[in-house]
Motif scaffolding. Sequence first.
Motif, PDB file in Angstrom:
ATOM      1  N   TYR A  34       0.796  -1.231  -0.364  1.00 38.28           N
ATOM      2  CA  TYR A  34      -0.393   0.290   0.563  1.00 38.28           C
ATOM      3  C   TYR A  34       1.282   0.906   0.005  1.00 38.28           C
ATOM      4  N   ASN A  35       1.019   2.184  -0.850  1.00 38.33           N
ATOM      5  CA  ASN A  35       1.680   3.182  -1.226  1.00 38.33           C
ATOM      6  C   ASN A  35       0.047   4.176  -1.431  1.00 38.33           C
ATOM      7  N   TRP A  76     -19.540   1.010  -4.434  1.00 36.93           N
ATOM      8  CA  TRP A  76     -19.660   0.187  -3.146  1.00 36.93           C
ATOM      9  C   TRP A  76     -20.726   0.647  -2.023  1.00 36.93           C
ATOM     10  N   TYR A  77     -21.249   1.212  -1.904  1.00 37.15           N
ATOM     11  CA  TYR A  77     -23.013   1.112  -1.474  1.00 37.15           C
ATOM     12  C   TYR A  77     -23.368   0.435  -1.149  1.00 37.15           C
ATOM     13  N   ARG A  78     -23.275  -0.565  -3.326  1.00 36.01           N
ATOM     14  CA  ARG A  78     -23.969  -1.393  -4.249  1.00 36.01           C
ATOM     15  C   ARG A  78     -23.839  -2.911  -3.843  1.00 36.01           C
ATOM     16  N   PRO A 101     -15.161   4.140  -0.537  1.00 32.39           N
ATOM     17  CA  PRO A 101     -15.082   3.445   0.931  1.00 32.39           C
ATOM     18  C   PRO A 101     -14.340   4.569   1.321  1.00 32.39           C
ATOM     19  N   LEU A 102     -14.584   4.400   2.865  1.00 30.98           N
ATOM     20  CA  LEU A 102     -13.902   5.480   3.848  1.00 30.98           C
ATOM     21  C   LEU A 102     -12.274   4.923   4.188  1.00 30.98           C
ATOM     22  N   THR A 103     -12.758   3.960   4.002  1.00 26.77           N
ATOM     23  CA  THR A 103     -11.574   3.197   5.211  1.00 26.77           C
ATOM     24  C   THR A 103     -11.404   1.688   4.060  1.00 26.77           C
ATOM     25  N   GLY A 104     -10.073   1.159   4.073  1.00 28.84           N
ATOM     26  CA  GLY A 104      -9.609  -0.269   3.732  1.00 28.84           C
ATOM     27  C   GLY A 104      -8.289   0.129   2.835  1.00 28.84           C
ATOM     28  N   ASP A 105      -8.185  -0.496   1.910  1.00 25.00           N
ATOM     29  CA  ASP A 105      -6.628  -0.132   1.116  1.00 25.00           C
ATOM     30  C   ASP A 105      -7.568   0.271  -0.125  1.00 25.00           C
ATOM     31  N   ILE A 124      -8.434   5.458  -1.120  1.00 29.85           N
ATOM     32  CA  ILE A 124      -7.328   6.313  -1.837  1.00 29.85           C
ATOM     33  C   ILE A 124      -7.330   5.845  -3.168  1.00 29.85           C
ATOM     34  N   TYR A 125      -7.238   4.328  -3.655  1.00 26.95           N
ATOM     35  CA  TYR A 125      -6.792   4.018  -4.588  1.00 26.95           C
ATOM     36  C   TYR A 125      -8.793   4.887  -5.750  1.00 26.95           C
ATOM     37  N   THR A 126     -10.114   4.255  -4.617  1.00 26.48           N
ATOM     38  CA  THR A 126     -11.292   4.930  -5.435  1.00 26.48           C
ATOM     39  C   THR A 126     -11.371   6.351  -5.302  1.00 26.48           C
TER      40      THR A 126
END
Length: 336
Positions: free
Chosen positions: A86-87, A124-126, A142-146, A149-151
């Motif tokens: 993760y970067n 993601w909410y679907r 999504p507010l968290t997870g790897d 930031i990608y999204t």
Amino acid sequence: MMNKGRVVVFGATGNLGAYTALQLKSNGFDVIAVGGRNSDNGFFSELGIEYYSIDICDSNSFAKLPQKEIDAVVHFAGELPSRYEYNPRKLIDSIVQGTLNVLEYIRLTGANKIVFPQTPFDVWYRHNTQTLIEADDQRSFPLTGDHSIYTIAKNTAVDLIEHYHHTFGISRFILRFFTIYQYHPNPYHYAEGTRKMMPYRILIERAMKGEDIEVWGNPSLTKEIVYIKDFTHLVNLCISSNSKGGIYNVGGKRVSLEEQIQGIIEVFSPQDHPSQKKYLPEKPNALLAGFNTNKTEKELGYKPRYSYIEAMADFYKEMQNEPFAKLWGVKEDYLE
């Protein structure tokens, strides 16, 4: 075969880009392959495709590329959270700055079309609902997870593409998809910063050894299964389209977990010692998600050509033949 136009494929040494470059070449396009690797080991030149190495984050490096008579650009370059540790900075630089550099290249060369991949985490909410994802659903992240930031980076890139579409008239084909199934000699990816074997490759490995395969949760839950050669066919349809494009869902065959595992057993297990399924309903469910692909079918004429079993059989064939060995190496190169 008559030349259908000149297409630059950014990210041509990657999973999607390599297959796409070959598909477009075989369909009569003059293809220019672009990657971040210093060398492609002569892979593309053997196929009559020029290869250029550039840093997509450095706008000055684009001067190496042809500057005229470009008809379209396929932009599959950029970091992936599943391929590296993760970067966040690399994700932002390669996806946002990289896309801006590609768009400026398109504008300055007079090209009129871009094909770009979008993550399904923008909706993601679907996920894990019975509601089909619509092509033009409101984008979020999504507010968290790897993949957060990608999204964010992918959404920003899509916004930049929309700006260039409305300001400079560049047609845009934004393709949203889950996993594209294809053979690559490297069966590993990163999940939340940890290197792991991809789940479906674990199933294939167990099937090839005739070992029991666990079926977690509800085996009737379905997901989109899209094979790489259906995906590259869709890219070809985008390049050939006269429309201004938009956002399109890339669907395949919605296949249940039960069908996925049964198909893997049929294709990969030894006939005299096939894997047996072991049901564990107490375990977590697999992802439930489905696309509404009406827009993709109506506007682009897309229909998947490969059934799930046909896709797995072709996957197995490429596992044996290693058609991209000169570019990616072979499976032995990735053994732990």
